[in-house]
Design an enzyme around this catalytic site. Structure first.
Site, PDB file in Angstrom:
ATOM      1  N   ASP A 359       0.842  -1.197   0.000  1.00 17.87           N
ATOM      2  CA  ASP A 359       0.000   0.000   0.000  1.00 17.87           C
ATOM      3  C   ASP A 359       0.879   1.250   0.000  1.00 17.87           C
ATOM      4  O   ASP A 359       1.615   1.490   0.959  1.00 17.87           O
ATOM      5  CB  ASP A 359      -0.908  -0.014   1.234  1.00 17.87           C
ATOM      6  N   HIS A 390      -3.541   0.488  -2.742  1.00 15.51           N
ATOM      7  CA  HIS A 390      -4.473   1.165  -1.835  1.00 15.51           C
ATOM      8  C   HIS A 390      -5.863   1.158  -2.462  1.00 15.51           C
ATOM      9  O   HIS A 390      -6.115   1.863  -3.439  1.00 15.51           O
ATOM     10  CB  HIS A 390      -4.010   2.600  -1.577  1.00 15.51           C
TER      11      HIS A 390
END
Length: 495
Positions: A359, A390
């Site tokens: 992420d 993400h």
């Protein structure tokens, strides 16, 4: 104009330079056998790794379910087969880049047959929030009957108010599975008018609490589920911790959540992303610059180039007389009141967090994920993947992925039809809600059977128990005042 030109140049630089680390790095082309870590089969507090066979020659990537061993954890391991069937994109494709797929889900426009019907809700302090109810285009923007028993899916977008492609696709997928999706918009977000000189603090759940009560008023027969996206998880976790068993929520999911929010505002993002998000916030607030000038130091606000600077200018200025500063204090005192995990021990429903190790927004996995929370609290579950970015979680070819699914199970049977409109995380959300509901149904039936065997349930009590709604929440409202007197629900506007 110059500011926009600089923003465009920075965005181009970030898009073409930074993703090279992910696209052309060695890790992007390394093929690994997959494993699924499920704590339900472990006798210790930590999860163990086990190979998962999916019936195909394709190799799945690592998916770890981190949780404390419990009856619910064992049930999820057995019935949530989507958890271990994540096949991320590999090789020379932009979807193999965590940054590019994250930017695509956040910024790329989405063409969807879903339309939205808005309810503007007037709060007790005359402020406005809104609920955008997702409806199919062929419904001609009609409202759902209050007698409907369909479950309600409340979606909390990111804390900046941006309605992303991920949110719209989740609404589309939820509609196809029989849910009533509604997107919660904070004050001044997504076209909601700012009628009072008060903005919602990052972890203040008071507005969300009133919106949930309105949903219960409008759909009293339907269960309520909640999904949060990105930094919007801070509001959801604050609400669940503050309300406890009176949250009216059956289960919740956090997609790519941000847990340690103070450190994230301080140094969790790289400078280009900090600058772009701060610029977006200032653009949304610029229309209220004159009104906010009476309660906020607008010079400090619109000259800030970081998320911390914007947040401090709005809520932490010592000379401000805004209603936002309900308690005095500086930056640290602000986060004592707004840190999402401040009341985490009071959460009383199952909460699943879906995260990826790569992420680019949340930050480093070791420092940004509270692993001890998932290993010790039976209400929290972490689904951690190697790849996904993400709120991305892009999957491999739809036909190859659907070949690994069994014919039994409602979610598995509809995967082929839903591949075009959902990603892996959306399938996980819907399957988690179905599994938790089935688990609570089974628990209620077991309690009913045990009560009958003990001879404690009479005929009248048995009838009342039989038609009791399956929920882990209290059925009495948490407030003692007359809710009809302070809400103007009948005067809600529709667009």
């Amino acid at each position: 104009m110059l500011e926009w030109l600089v923003a465009f140049c920075v965005a181009i630089l970030v898009v073409f330079v930074w993703p090279g680390v992910y696209v052309f790095g060695l890790d992007a082309f390394r093929q690994k056998p997959g494993c699924s870590q499920l704590a339900a089969d472990s006798d210790s507090d930590r999860s163990v790794c086990a190979e998962v066979a999916d019936g195909t020659d394709e190799k799945t990537r690592t998916v770890a379910l981190v949780c404390k061993p419990s009856a619910l954890a064992k049930y999820l391991q057995k019935h949530c087969r989507t958890f271990s069937r994540f096949c991320p994109c590999e090789g020379w494709t932009w979807r193999a880049s965590a940054f590019l797929q994250s930017a695509y889900e956040a910024c790329w426009p989405c063409e969807s047959p879903v339309q939205f019907v808005r309810d503007n809700l007037q709060l007790s302090d005359d402020g406005l929030v809104s609920l955008d109810w997702a409806v199919p285009s062929y419904h001609r923007r009609r409202r759902t009957s209050s007698h409907s028993t369909s479950p309600v899916l409340l979606i909390i977008p990111n804390s900046f108010g941006k309605i992303t492609r991920n949110v719209i696709k989740l609404c589309e997928s939820a509609l196809s599975h029989g849910y009533l999706p509604a997107v919660f918009n904070r004050r001044s977000h997504n076209g909601t008018p700012l009628t009072t000189l008060k903005l919602q603090q990052f972890g203040d759940p008071s507005d969300l609490r009133e919106a949930v009560r309105y949903i219960r008023y409008r759909q009293p027969a339907g269960r309520l589920y909640v999904v949060s996206e990105s930094s919007g998880s801070g509001l959801l976790l604050s609400y669940l911790g503050e309300c406890g068993s009176s949250s009216y929520v059956t289960a919740a999911v956090c997609l790519s959540p941000v847990f340690r929010c103070q450190s994230w505002f301080e140094n969790g993002l790289c400078w280009p992303l900090q600058w772009l998000l701060a610029l977006y916030q200032k653009m949304c607030l610029s229309r209220y610059r004159t009104a906010l000038g009476n309660v906020v130091h607008t010079d400090a606000l619109f000259s800030s180039c970081s998320l911390r600077g914007v947040e401090e200018a709005l809520f932490c200025q010592s000379g401000s007389t805004s209603g936002n500063n309900s308690a005095t204090g500086g930056w640290d005192a602000y986060w004592e009141r707004n840190e999402p995990l401040r009341d985490v021990d009071e959460v009383a429903i199952p909460v699943l967090s879906v995260c990826a190790k790569d992420d680019p927004v949340r930050g480093d996995t070791q420092s940004s994920l509270p692993m001890e929370l998932f290993e010790t609290n039976p209400h929290f579950f972490l689904l951690l993947t190697d790849r996904g970015g993400h709120c991305g979680f892009s999957t491999q070819s739809n036909r190859r992925a659907s070949g690994a699914l069994d014919a039994d199970g409602s979610v598995a049977a509809t995967d082929t039809a839903d591949n075009r409109v959902t990603n892996w995380s959306h399938k996980v959300v819907l399957e988690f809600f179905r599994a938790t509901t089935d688990f609570f149904n089974a628990e209620e039936r077991a309690k009913q059977l045990a009560a009958r065997r003990r001879g404690l349930a009479g005929a009248a009590a048995g009838r009342a128990f039989r038609y009791r709604s399956v929920s882990t929440c209290k059925q009495m409202p948490a407030c003692s005042h007359n809710i009809h007197a302070i809400y103007n629900w009948q005067r809600s506007y529709t667009r």
